[in-house]
Design an enzyme around this catalytic site. Sequence first.
Site, PDB file in Angstrom:
ATOM      1  CG  ASP A   1      -1.988  -1.058   1.185  1.00 46.61           C
ATOM      2  OD1 ASP A   1      -2.410  -1.425   0.074  1.00 46.61           O
ATOM      3  OD2 ASP A   1      -2.422  -1.500   2.259  1.00 46.61           O
TER       4      ASP A   1
ATOM      5  CG  ASP B   1      -6.525  -1.671  -1.327  1.00 49.27           C
ATOM      6  OD1 ASP B   1      -6.663  -2.900  -1.502  1.00 49.27           O
ATOM      7  OD2 ASP B   1      -5.618  -1.184  -0.628  1.00 49.27           O
TER       8      ASP B   1
END
Length: 160
Positions: free
Chosen positions: A121, A139
């Site tokens: 991330d 995401d």
Amino acid sequence: MTPNALVWLWLSAVVIVLDQTSKLYFLSILEYGGPTIPVIDGFWEWQLAKNHGAAFSFLAGASGWQRWFFSALAVGISGLLVHWLRKLPRGHWPEALPFALIIGGALGNLIDRVRFGYVVDFVHWYWREHSWPVFNVADSAIVAGAVLLVIASFFSGERK
């Protein structure tokens, strides 16, 4: 036989390429636990993070089984959505578009789980002491797909 919506898998491929390319880029310029790069001061920064769980780091602290659970879930959900795309007429874009986004996001994160054992991330949004969990392109595609599916559900009766 009418053409099916499998053609929408091109969008899944685009999501996977954008997701993996962006992760490779941020892996090359950032370090885990290292300095961040501000984008909009006080709101948005690039910050490298490992996510061993799912959305919002759900089950991140588990003993390792979650890697395989979320991998199997990504394969299963993607397979089911591909099956539905095959049965869906090509013109049903309100369902095909979100399915394609979810497939691309799920497989983008699956690649990380298989490759690293966690999801990479790098997008961090915050304001003062409030912080959104760090996330990535995959995401974003999953969330956008889910939101679009909910919106499409409100209008599904009009098409019948």
